[in-house]
Design a protein around this motif. Structure first.
Motif, mmCIF file in Angstrom:
data_model
loop_
_atom_site.group_PDB
_atom_site.id
_atom_site.type_symbol
_atom_site.label_atom_id
_atom_site.label_comp_id
_atom_site.label_asym_id
_atom_site.label_seq_id
_atom_site.Cartn_x
_atom_site.Cartn_y
_atom_site.Cartn_z
ATOM 1 N N ALA A 164 10.415 -30.317 -59.153
ATOM 2 C CA ALA A 164 11.302 -31.212 -59.930
ATOM 3 C C ALA A 164 12.866 -31.069 -59.597
ATOM 4 C CB ALA A 164 11.281 -31.286 -61.735
ATOM 5 N N LEU A 165 13.288 -29.838 -59.444
ATOM 6 C CA LEU A 165 14.633 -29.544 -59.211
ATOM 7 C C LEU A 165 14.963 -29.360 -57.393
ATOM 8 C CD1 LEU A 165 14.863 -26.646 -61.756
ATOM 9 C CD2 LEU A 165 16.293 -28.664 -61.631
ATOM 10 N N LEU A 202 17.788 -29.475 -66.294
ATOM 11 C CA LEU A 202 16.986 -30.916 -66.484
ATOM 12 C C LEU A 202 16.892 -31.263 -67.914
ATOM 13 C CD1 LEU A 202 13.499 -29.442 -64.981
ATOM 14 C CD2 LEU A 202 14.992 -31.188 -63.891
ATOM 15 N N LYS A 206 12.508 -34.909 -69.294
ATOM 16 C CA LYS A 206 12.001 -34.474 -67.981
ATOM 17 C C LYS A 206 11.406 -33.272 -68.197
ATOM 18 C CE LYS A 206 10.601 -34.739 -63.693
ATOM 19 N NZ LYS A 206 9.787 -35.564 -63.173
#
Length: 322
Positions: A164-165, A202, A206
């Motif tokens: 995700a990052l 985040l 998320k």
């Protein structure tokens, strides 16, 4: 080699664990399975790859249709128990409970007979309850039994956070505690990227999406495979636990450990195996770390505790009637 690892169950997980540990070259490996030829064949298959990886450990396979073959457990430093029924599509981990408890009873009695001084790593699902069943059957001190759970769940959580990052997974520090099931508890306020809190990087939406994916990570793979469940990530997660025992590395990994005393008071559950951060060394569980819970964490944690307690009751009833 002067160290020995035994793996009971030569299915996809057991065989993959054997291969990963062979490549690490830390101990000789014995593989056991009830199906004739399976353990023997997989041991030979892995052994024939030794020249390319350069490992010198020896692998042997044994068929436990003859229970006397369990005598080859003698001298094991670590015994990894993967034997049991596999989860199928539409089946929860808990659906496997009663039948796999019966298998753990049989396996635990053989361990007690032939290798009671070993450290046991319980893998069969649901692993925290299977660790409890193995302890009841074998009589081995609880600190010498460790259940898979957080080691695998945390690896999945870190993988999804890194994705995700768009950062290296090596810089993601995060872990999951609780039962190895749908009520596992990813700990957000202990999670970071090189010290930067996940909550700073985040959105809450998320984060919750990633938590949900982590909780059902095994099911996601199960639905993709159709005919079997995950084994690559589990085998790597197991190998890290085993290596920390064999090489006395003192790794701190969230795994299912037996809680009593002050730890039971902190975690609000006693005389049960459940996932918490532990230090793993040659003696098994060498230290249990207590965590501070936020109000939200505590609510999620108690859901996991109640699930584990319910399943432990089923295990107790099974042993009482058998």
């Amino acid at each position: 080699m002067d160290k020995k690892i035994s793996i009971i169950g030569a299915g996809a997980v057991g065989a993959s664990v054997a291969q990963v540990l062979a490549i690490k070259n830390i101990a000789d490996i014995s593989i056991f399975d009830i199906v004739e030829g399976v353990a023997e064949g997989k041991a030979l298959d892995i052994q024939e790859g030794a020249p390319h990886f350069g490992f010198d450990c020896k692998l042997q396979g044994f068929c436990t249709q003859d229970p006397k073959e369990y005598a080859n457990l003698k001298g094991s430093d670590v015994i990894v128990v993967t034997a049991g029924l596999a989860r199928r599509p539409g089946m929860s981990r808990d659906d496997l409970l009663v039948k796999n408890i019966g298998i753990m009873k049989d396996v635990g009695e053989q361990i007690k007979k032939y290798s009671p001084d070993s450290i046991i790593v319980a893998v069969t699902n649901p692993a925290d309850i299977m660790a409890y069943a193995l302890q009841k059957a074998s009589g081995i001190s609880p600190e010498r039994i460790i259940g898979l759970g957080g080691s695998l769940d945390s690896s999945r959580f870190r993988t999804f956070l890194a994705e995700a990052l768009n950062v290296s997974v090596r810089d993601v520090n995060a872990f999951v505690i609780g039962g190895h099931g749908d009520d596992m508890v990813p700990f957000i306020h202990y999670s970071s990227v090189s010290g930067i809190p996940i909550s700073d990087l985040l959105s809450e939406e998320k984060i919750q999406e990633i938590i949900k994916r982590t909780r059902f990570g095994g099911g996601e793979i199960l639905n993709l495979y159709k005919t079997g469940t995950a084994f690559y990530a589990p085998s790597i997660s197991i190998s890290v636990m085993v290596e920390s025992v064999v090489n006395d590395q003192h790794r701190v990994i969230p795994c299912a450990a037996y809680l009593t005393g002050k730890h039971a008071e902190n975690y609000k559950v006693s005389n049960a195996f459940i996932g918490v951060p532990i230090k793993i060394g040659k003696n098994g569980v060498e230290e249990i770390y207590d965590l501070k819970f936020s109000e939200a964490d505590a609510k999620e944690w108690m859901k996991s505790v109640e699930s584990v307690k319910k399943n432990n009751k089923l295990a107790d009833d099974y042993f009482a009637s058998h």
